[in-house]
Design a protein around this motif. Structure first.
Motif, mmCIF file in Angstrom:
data_model
loop_
_atom_site.group_PDB
_atom_site.id
_atom_site.type_symbol
_atom_site.label_atom_id
_atom_site.label_comp_id
_atom_site.label_asym_id
_atom_site.label_seq_id
_atom_site.Cartn_x
_atom_site.Cartn_y
_atom_site.Cartn_z
ATOM 1 N N ASP A 201 0.859 -1.187 0.000
ATOM 2 C CA ASP A 201 0.000 0.000 0.000
ATOM 3 C C ASP A 201 0.896 1.238 0.000
ATOM 4 O O ASP A 201 1.621 1.497 0.969
ATOM 5 C CB ASP A 201 -0.892 -0.020 1.237
ATOM 6 C CG ASP A 201 -1.928 1.115 1.203
ATOM 7 O OD1 ASP A 201 -1.679 2.123 0.522
ATOM 8 O OD2 ASP A 201 -2.953 0.979 1.895
ATOM 9 N N LYS A 202 0.839 1.994 -1.071
ATOM 10 C CA LYS A 202 1.713 3.167 -1.178
ATOM 11 C C LYS A 202 1.391 4.212 -0.111
ATOM 12 O O LYS A 202 2.299 4.873 0.422
ATOM 13 C CB LYS A 202 1.597 3.788 -2.570
ATOM 14 C CG LYS A 202 2.205 2.929 -3.668
ATOM 15 C CD LYS A 202 2.196 3.661 -5.001
ATOM 16 C CE LYS A 202 2.880 2.823 -6.067
ATOM 17 N NZ LYS A 202 2.911 3.522 -7.376
ATOM 18 N N ASN A 203 0.121 4.373 0.223
ATOM 19 C CA ASN A 203 -0.234 5.340 1.277
ATOM 20 C C ASN A 203 0.339 4.911 2.626
ATOM 21 O O ASN A 203 0.855 5.731 3.392
ATOM 22 C CB ASN A 203 -1.759 5.472 1.367
ATOM 23 C CG ASN A 203 -2.336 6.157 0.157
ATOM 24 O OD1 ASN A 203 -1.676 6.992 -0.467
ATOM 25 N ND2 ASN A 203 -3.576 5.820 -0.193
ATOM 26 N N ARG A 204 0.193 3.589 2.920
ATOM 27 C CA ARG A 204 0.752 3.085 4.191
ATOM 28 C C ARG A 204 2.281 3.223 4.198
ATOM 29 O O ARG A 204 2.884 3.550 5.221
ATOM 30 C CB ARG A 204 0.352 1.619 4.368
ATOM 31 C CG ARG A 204 0.888 0.984 5.647
ATOM 32 C CD ARG A 204 0.307 1.686 6.882
ATOM 33 N NE ARG A 204 0.903 1.175 8.096
ATOM 34 C CZ ARG A 204 0.424 0.110 8.765
ATOM 35 N NH1 ARG A 204 -0.658 -0.547 8.286
ATOM 36 N NH2 ARG A 204 1.003 -0.289 9.865
ATOM 37 N N GLU A 208 4.568 5.202 6.969
ATOM 38 C CA GLU A 208 5.676 4.582 7.682
ATOM 39 C C GLU A 208 6.990 5.330 7.441
ATOM 40 O O GLU A 208 7.817 5.479 8.349
ATOM 41 C CB GLU A 208 5.831 3.113 7.251
ATOM 42 C CG GLU A 208 4.683 2.218 7.670
ATOM 43 C CD GLU A 208 4.564 2.114 9.186
ATOM 44 O OE1 GLU A 208 5.586 2.222 9.886
ATOM 45 O OE2 GLU A 208 3.432 1.939 9.682
ATOM 46 N N LEU A 209 7.154 5.803 6.206
ATOM 47 C CA LEU A 209 8.362 6.584 5.898
ATOM 48 C C LEU A 209 8.405 7.874 6.719
ATOM 49 O O LEU A 209 9.453 8.260 7.242
ATOM 50 C CB LEU A 209 8.396 6.915 4.401
ATOM 51 C CG LEU A 209 8.886 5.814 3.459
ATOM 52 C CD1 LEU A 209 8.682 6.233 2.005
ATOM 53 C CD2 LEU A 209 10.376 5.524 3.712
ATOM 54 N N ILE A 210 7.251 8.543 6.792
ATOM 55 C CA ILE A 210 7.180 9.785 7.565
ATOM 56 C C ILE A 210 7.531 9.518 9.035
ATOM 57 O O ILE A 210 8.302 10.259 9.660
ATOM 58 C CB ILE A 210 5.779 10.423 7.437
ATOM 59 C CG1 ILE A 210 5.566 10.930 6.015
ATOM 60 C CG2 ILE A 210 5.613 11.547 8.447
ATOM 61 C CD1 ILE A 210 4.139 11.361 5.733
ATOM 62 N N TYR A 211 6.968 8.434 9.586
ATOM 63 C CA TYR A 211 7.250 8.083 10.986
ATOM 64 C C TYR A 211 8.732 7.785 11.188
ATOM 65 O O TYR A 211 9.344 8.246 12.163
ATOM 66 C CB TYR A 211 6.401 6.869 11.367
ATOM 67 C CG TYR A 211 6.689 6.336 12.749
ATOM 68 C CD1 TYR A 211 6.253 7.012 13.886
ATOM 69 C CD2 TYR A 211 7.414 5.158 12.911
ATOM 70 C CE1 TYR A 211 6.536 6.530 15.154
ATOM 71 C CE2 TYR A 211 7.711 4.667 14.174
ATOM 72 C CZ TYR A 211 7.263 5.359 15.295
ATOM 73 O OH TYR A 211 7.546 4.873 16.551
ATOM 74 N N TYR A 212 9.295 7.015 10.272
ATOM 75 C CA TYR A 212 10.705 6.638 10.380
ATOM 76 C C TYR A 212 11.619 7.853 10.256
ATOM 77 O O TYR A 212 12.573 8.023 11.016
ATOM 78 C CB TYR A 212 11.025 5.611 9.292
ATOM 79 C CG TYR A 212 12.456 5.128 9.294
ATOM 80 C CD1 TYR A 212 12.983 4.414 10.362
ATOM 81 C CD2 TYR A 212 13.288 5.402 8.207
ATOM 82 C CE1 TYR A 212 14.298 3.977 10.358
ATOM 83 C CE2 TYR A 212 14.607 4.969 8.192
ATOM 84 C CZ TYR A 212 15.108 4.255 9.267
ATOM 85 O OH TYR A 212 16.397 3.829 9.263
ATOM 86 N N ILE A 213 11.287 8.718 9.285
ATOM 87 C CA ILE A 213 12.121 9.902 9.052
ATOM 88 C C ILE A 213 12.026 10.880 10.225
ATOM 89 O O ILE A 213 13.002 11.536 10.596
ATOM 90 C CB ILE A 213 11.726 10.574 7.713
ATOM 91 C CG1 ILE A 213 12.136 9.666 6.548
ATOM 92 C CG2 ILE A 213 12.361 11.948 7.582
ATOM 93 C CD1 ILE A 213 11.563 10.090 5.209
ATOM 94 N N GLU A 214 10.823 10.972 10.814
ATOM 95 C CA GLU A 214 10.665 11.862 11.981
ATOM 96 C C GLU A 214 11.536 11.406 13.149
ATOM 97 O O GLU A 214 12.059 12.220 13.906
ATOM 98 C CB GLU A 214 9.190 11.895 12.403
ATOM 99 C CG GLU A 214 8.335 12.795 11.531
ATOM 100 C CD GLU A 214 6.889 12.833 11.973
ATOM 101 O OE1 GLU A 214 6.512 12.002 12.840
ATOM 102 O OE2 GLU A 214 6.137 13.696 11.472
#
Length: 291
Positions: A201-204, A208-214
């Motif tokens: 799922d590209k949205n998911r 997850e990328l946003i969470y990881y990068i934060e």
């Protein structure tokens, strides 16, 4: 204005037949650690001397010495003439009464008898002499403070250079930080696409990328470190020297640099963090010498 805890001052003053030497040296210490060597004549004033030093020096390991040099020939032990004459008459009377021969060398005999060359006078510290000594102590302490100011100027120049270097290194992180986000995204996407027959799922994935990068974001650490650098520079310009305060600020700078290092998963960024730690270590080492 910074003052170093390292200093030296010496004054020599003349009073009548004396030369009065006052010397004071200081090194860094967490509090005032004072040791004194005071000539016997001035020991009655030790508490007042200590108060003068404490008021001027404030903090540091301090060695204070005061001693007297006398002009050549003025410190010879006097001969008790009346006692010599008394001994002489007694010996002649005993010789005449007993028939014992008188000594061949009268001076040798008489000068070896008890109390003939004993110094019995007690020197008393006059108000006039103490005022001379007190002024000499003040002059030595003034020279010590002058030395401390000169050393403080040199320390401040070093700190300013260290702060500029850390600031420049901090700014250089930004380029790598922007590129790092794209590299993380590309690496994860490439990893997923390399696995055959996997749908995601590209949205998911974006969430997850946003969470990881934060979690790897160092924006707050950079902002706090920049604030600490400004505060350090402002504190150096305060009217009174603030060595302990600068030490506390340096500790806070270290926390932000360490956190930045733990979040920097890129070799170039970690190299920059190592360089910032090196500059900070120089600050921590020298800030121990600041009053």
């Amino acid at each position: 204005m910074l003052l170093s805890m390292t200093g030296y001052g010496k004054t020599v003053v003349a009073y009548k037949e004396k030369k009065i030497n006052v010397e004071v040296k200081s090194l860094n210490s967490k509090s005032l650690d004072l040791s004194t060597r005071i000539a016997p004549l001035y020991r009655e004033k030790e508490m007042e001397i200590r108060q003068l030093i404490a008021k001027s020096v404030v903090r540091g390991k301090v060695d204070f010495s005061i001693w007297i040099e006398r002009e050549s020939g003025t410190d010879a032990t006097p001969i008790n003439v009346a006692l010599v004459e008394n001994y002489y008459r007694q010996i002649k009377a005993i010789a005449a009464h007993t028939g014992i021969p008188e000594p061949d060398d009268w001076f040798y005999t008489l000068l070896r008898l008890p109390d003939v060359t004993t110094k019995t006078e007690v020197e008393v510290l006059s108000a006039e002499e103490w005022e001379v000594v007190r002024q000499a102590i003040g002059q030595a302490l003034d020279l010590l403070q002058q030395f401390r100011r000169q050393e403080g100027v040199a320390l401040q120049q070093r700190f300013e250079e260290n702060v500029r270097n850390i600031g420049a290194l901090l700014a250089s992180l930004e380029d790598y930080e922007t590129a790092r986000v794209e590299k993380i995204r590309a690496r994860i996407v490439d990893g997923l696409t390399s696995i055959p027959d996997v749908e995601y799922d590209k949205n998911r994935l974006e969430q997850e990328l946003i969470y990881y990068i934060e979690k790897l974001d160092i924006s707050e650490e950079k902002q706090r470190l920049a604030n600490h650098l400004r505060y350090f520079s402002q504190t150096m310009e305060e009217e009174e020297s603030q060595g302990k305060k600068l030490g506390f600020i340096a500790q806070e700078m270290g926390r932000e640099i360490n956190t930045t290092g733990s979040k920097s998963n890129q070799a170039e960024m970690q190299n920059i963090v190592v360089k910032m730690k090196d500059q900070l270590e120089q600050i921590k080492e020298q800030v121990l010498n600041v009053l």
